[in-house]
Write a protein that holds these residues in place. Structure first.
Motif, mmCIF file in Angstrom:
data_model
loop_
_atom_site.group_PDB
_atom_site.id
_atom_site.type_symbol
_atom_site.label_atom_id
_atom_site.label_comp_id
_atom_site.label_asym_id
_atom_site.label_seq_id
_atom_site.Cartn_x
_atom_site.Cartn_y
_atom_site.Cartn_z
ATOM 1 N N GLN A 144 -11.009 -2.198 -5.666
ATOM 2 C CA GLN A 144 -11.509 -2.478 -7.015
ATOM 3 C C GLN A 144 -10.501 -2.017 -8.054
ATOM 4 N N ASN A 145 -10.477 -2.727 -9.180
ATOM 5 C CA ASN A 145 -9.623 -2.322 -10.293
ATOM 6 C C ASN A 145 -10.387 -1.363 -11.206
ATOM 7 N N GLU A 170 -13.837 -11.213 4.479
ATOM 8 C CA GLU A 170 -13.382 -10.265 3.462
ATOM 9 C C GLU A 170 -14.523 -9.711 2.624
ATOM 10 N N SER A 171 -15.655 -10.404 2.620
ATOM 11 C CA SER A 171 -16.781 -9.929 1.810
ATOM 12 C C SER A 171 -17.322 -8.598 2.311
ATOM 13 N N PHE A 172 -17.056 -8.254 3.582
ATOM 14 C CA PHE A 172 -17.508 -6.976 4.113
ATOM 15 C C PHE A 172 -16.749 -5.802 3.499
ATOM 16 N N PHE A 173 -15.565 -6.049 2.957
ATOM 17 C CA PHE A 173 -14.717 -4.966 2.454
ATOM 18 C C PHE A 173 -14.523 -5.003 0.939
ATOM 19 N N LYS A 174 -15.026 -6.028 0.275
ATOM 20 C CA LYS A 174 -14.735 -6.182 -1.151
ATOM 21 C C LYS A 174 -15.435 -5.143 -2.013
ATOM 22 N N TYR A 201 -6.061 -5.921 -4.297
ATOM 23 C CA TYR A 201 -6.017 -7.148 -3.499
ATOM 24 C C TYR A 201 -5.362 -6.896 -2.136
ATOM 25 N N THR A 202 -4.230 -6.188 -2.143
ATOM 26 C CA THR A 202 -3.563 -5.915 -0.870
ATOM 27 C C THR A 202 -4.380 -4.962 0.009
ATOM 28 N N ASN A 203 -5.097 -4.021 -0.612
ATOM 29 C CA ASN A 203 -5.966 -3.142 0.173
ATOM 30 C C ASN A 203 -7.079 -3.930 0.857
ATOM 31 N N LEU A 204 -7.625 -4.926 0.148
ATOM 32 C CA LEU A 204 -8.646 -5.784 0.750
ATOM 33 C C LEU A 204 -8.076 -6.573 1.920
ATOM 34 N N LYS A 205 -6.879 -7.110 1.741
ATOM 35 C CA LYS A 205 -6.267 -7.915 2.794
ATOM 36 C C LYS A 205 -5.923 -7.082 4.019
ATOM 37 N N ILE A 206 -5.323 -5.897 3.798
ATOM 38 C CA ILE A 206 -4.906 -5.103 4.952
ATOM 39 C C ILE A 206 -6.111 -4.479 5.657
ATOM 40 N N SER A 207 -7.177 -4.161 4.921
ATOM 41 C CA SER A 207 -8.384 -3.636 5.562
ATOM 42 C C SER A 207 -9.002 -4.697 6.463
ATOM 43 N N THR A 208 -9.069 -5.927 5.962
ATOM 44 C CA THR A 208 -9.626 -7.018 6.759
ATOM 45 C C THR A 208 -8.762 -7.318 7.969
ATOM 46 N N LEU A 209 -7.438 -7.340 7.761
ATOM 47 C CA LEU A 209 -6.531 -7.680 8.859
ATOM 48 C C LEU A 209 -6.505 -6.584 9.922
ATOM 49 N N LEU A 210 -6.490 -5.318 9.505
ATOM 50 C CA LEU A 210 -6.498 -4.230 10.477
ATOM 51 C C LEU A 210 -7.785 -4.224 11.290
ATOM 52 N N TYR A 211 -8.908 -4.486 10.632
ATOM 53 C CA TYR A 211 -10.176 -4.550 11.358
ATOM 54 C C TYR A 211 -10.147 -5.692 12.366
ATOM 55 N N GLY A 269 0.803 -1.219 0.000
ATOM 56 C CA GLY A 269 0.000 0.000 0.000
ATOM 57 C C GLY A 269 0.834 1.267 0.000
ATOM 58 N N LEU A 270 2.069 1.196 0.512
ATOM 59 C CA LEU A 270 2.939 2.369 0.560
ATOM 60 C C LEU A 270 3.776 2.546 -0.700
ATOM 61 N N LEU A 271 3.744 1.575 -1.585
ATOM 62 C CA LEU A 271 4.554 1.669 -2.806
ATOM 63 C C LEU A 271 4.205 2.884 -3.668
ATOM 64 N N PRO A 272 2.923 3.303 -3.771
ATOM 65 C CA PRO A 272 2.644 4.514 -4.565
ATOM 66 C C PRO A 272 3.359 5.764 -4.076
ATOM 67 N N MET A 273 3.738 5.808 -2.800
ATOM 68 C CA MET A 273 4.503 6.944 -2.303
ATOM 69 C C MET A 273 6.001 6.710 -2.412
ATOM 70 N N ALA A 274 6.429 5.464 -2.240
ATOM 71 C CA ALA A 274 7.863 5.164 -2.209
ATOM 72 C C ALA A 274 8.489 5.166 -3.594
ATOM 73 N N LEU A 275 7.778 4.652 -4.591
ATOM 74 C CA LEU A 275 8.371 4.504 -5.924
ATOM 75 C C LEU A 275 8.681 5.845 -6.596
#
Length: 492
Positions: free
Chosen positions: A268-269, A258-262, A124-134, A59-65
């Protein structure tokens, strides 16, 4: 020429990889500092922490690259200029655009890869980290029994310990209230000392107590539960050693569905965002039409048959409100005014509530469009930052991590502030999503073109010696003119 291109690529890839990982490390530390309160004291395993950091890194790659691209290009061209290698290439008749050709091709590949990453991997990573942080935020704190304080983390029990030996873990003056049967504190256990350790799977807490007593109130089940006014008899049991096993519920990490955040716009792409935005826009337009019809039929024209006809014959109506009103008796005039005011208040309230709802839905649609443009701005930012860093490094001719870091951070802060401001204005519907997301790139792109032109023409715009010489000449000119004025003869 191939040897030269390999040399330039080799000089660029090393700083690019180094600066990317340094930037990613700094941003990860910022991420951990932001969520430190949600992570500490939850008893999370290293696998959960590693998974969280992995998704956060994506998720931080858009700022780091973009920052890594800017810093690496600035360092590479600065090193070549400081070591006079860039001067030697130009002396051999090789122009700066030709020198930068392999780096431009590599930047194009990086930009294309960044776009595909934003479109395919980042959702995909945004979905995973949102679910994991929650899931982590819902996690119970780690079971830590403190001295002199009641611990209520174990469901159905309250535990208090007088003091605890930090070396051996031996607890003294242990007091346990059992209200697991929802009967208040009817069962109390006191022990002189003991140990409390969780099992290996963290599902149970085993309490080994020594030299204690258990007290339990005896109730008559034939009487109502809360009808006792007199003191109740108690059973007392003395023990030398007793083992109590507590079930630890909620201390293991319960992963959310994960369906709560999809359906979030961040997961989404491009194709999904376009489909969702189209559906939301159609529903919004339908609601606007329904709102206007409701206002016309229910508020402006209360007669449900107003404007209806059975054929295609054009109907013209003329209505003189003043003449119609003057034909009413005084009592009906007052009644008509009261009803009109009531209808106006009702319409005003309906319009006000609908306005807030429409504004919220417009903001929600704008969020999807902002996320759609974000897929492209990441790739374009890498391209813009390269054409700022490379010519700037060729002009200042300073390598290393000193001057390039300062200049890179300065440009990145300017870009970040403009980008955040534009995105905020787009979210609040002051600007369109296109303007809000692209304004930072459009502001820095002319700067990159200007610096590229100055570097190609060997400009000294960023050379400190150039400005020092200008200042010296200015002071020298002023001093010479002053002396000339003092020595010239005065005319009567």
């Amino acid at each position: 020429m191939k040897t030269l291109h390999r040399f330039i690529l080799k000089s660029y890839i090393g700083p690019l990889v180094m600066t990317f990982f340094i930037t990613m490390f700094v941003l990860l530390m910022q991420f951990l500092w932001k969520y430190i309160d949600d992570l500490v004291g939850k008893g999370l395993g290293w696998d959960v922490i590693a998974e969280l950091l992995l998704y956060a890194s994506a998720g931080l790659l858009p700022m780091a690259l973009p920052l890594a691209t800017l810093l690496a290009s600035l360092m590479t061209m600065g090193n070549l200029g400081e070591n006079n290698e860039l001067l030697a290439m130009k002396s051999a008749g090789i122009s700066l655009p030709r020198i930068l050709t392999p780096l431009i091709v590599l930047t194009i590949f990086i930009s294309v890869g960044a776009f595909f990453f934003s479109n395919n991997v980042l959702p995909y990573t945004n979905l995973k980290i949102s679910t994991l942080l929650y899931s982590v935020k819902q996690q119970k704190p780690e079971l830590i029994i403190k001295e002199g304080v009641f611990t209520n983390l174990i469901e159905g029990y309250s535990i208090k310990v007088g003091d605890k030996d930090p070396n051996t873990g031996l607890m003294r003056r242990i007091l346990i209230y059992d209200h697991s049967k929802d009967e208040e504190n009817t069962t109390v256990t006191y022990a002189d000392s003991g140990y409390m350790k969780p099992t290996a799977d963290q599902k149970f807490l085993v309490a080994t107590l020594y030299s204690g007593n258990s007290y339990k109130e005896v109730r008559d089940n034939r009487k109502p539960r809360y009808s006792y006014k007199e003191k109740l008899p108690a059973q007392k049991q003395t023990f030398e050693k007793e083992v109590i096993i507590f079930e630890l519920k909620g201390f293991e990490l319960q992963r959310a569905d994960e369906s709560f955040f999809k359906d979030s716009y961040q997961t989404q792409n491009i194709a999904q965002l376009e489909k969702t935005e189209d559906s939301l826009s159609k529903a919004f337009n339908t609601q606007i039409e329904s709102f206007s019809q409701h206002v016309i039929r229910s508020s402006i024209f209360r007669n449900p048959y107003w404007g209806r006809r059975q054929n295609d014959v054009k109907v013209t109506r003329s209505l003189n409100v003043d003449s119609l009103y003057n034909t009413l008796p005084p009592v009906e005039k007052i009644s008509a005014l009261e009803r009109a005011m009531e209808f106006a208040r009702s319409t005003k309230s309906y319009v006000s509530s609908s306005k807030d709802e429409f504004f919220y839905k417009q903001k929600y649609i704008a969020r999807h469009m902002i996320e759609w443009h974000r897929k492209f701005t990441l790739a374009f930012a890498c391209f813009v930052f390269f054409f700022i860093g490379a010519p700037l490094g060729a002009i200042i001719r300073k390598g290393g991590l000193g001057t390039p870091v300062v200049i890179s951070v300065l440009f990145f802060i300017i870009y970040y502030i403009i980008n955040i401001t534009g995105e905020k204005f787009a979210r609040e519907l002051y600007w369109t999503p296109f303007v809000g997301m692209w304004i930072s790139s459009f502001i820095l792109l002319p700067l990159g073109i200007f610096l590229s032109y100055k570097a190609t023409t060997d400009s000294v715009i960023m050379n400190a010696d150039f400005y020092i010489e200008k200042v010296k000449k200015l002071f020298s000119f002023s001093t010479t003119r002053k002396k000339h004025t003092e020595l010239s003869p005065k005319t009567e």
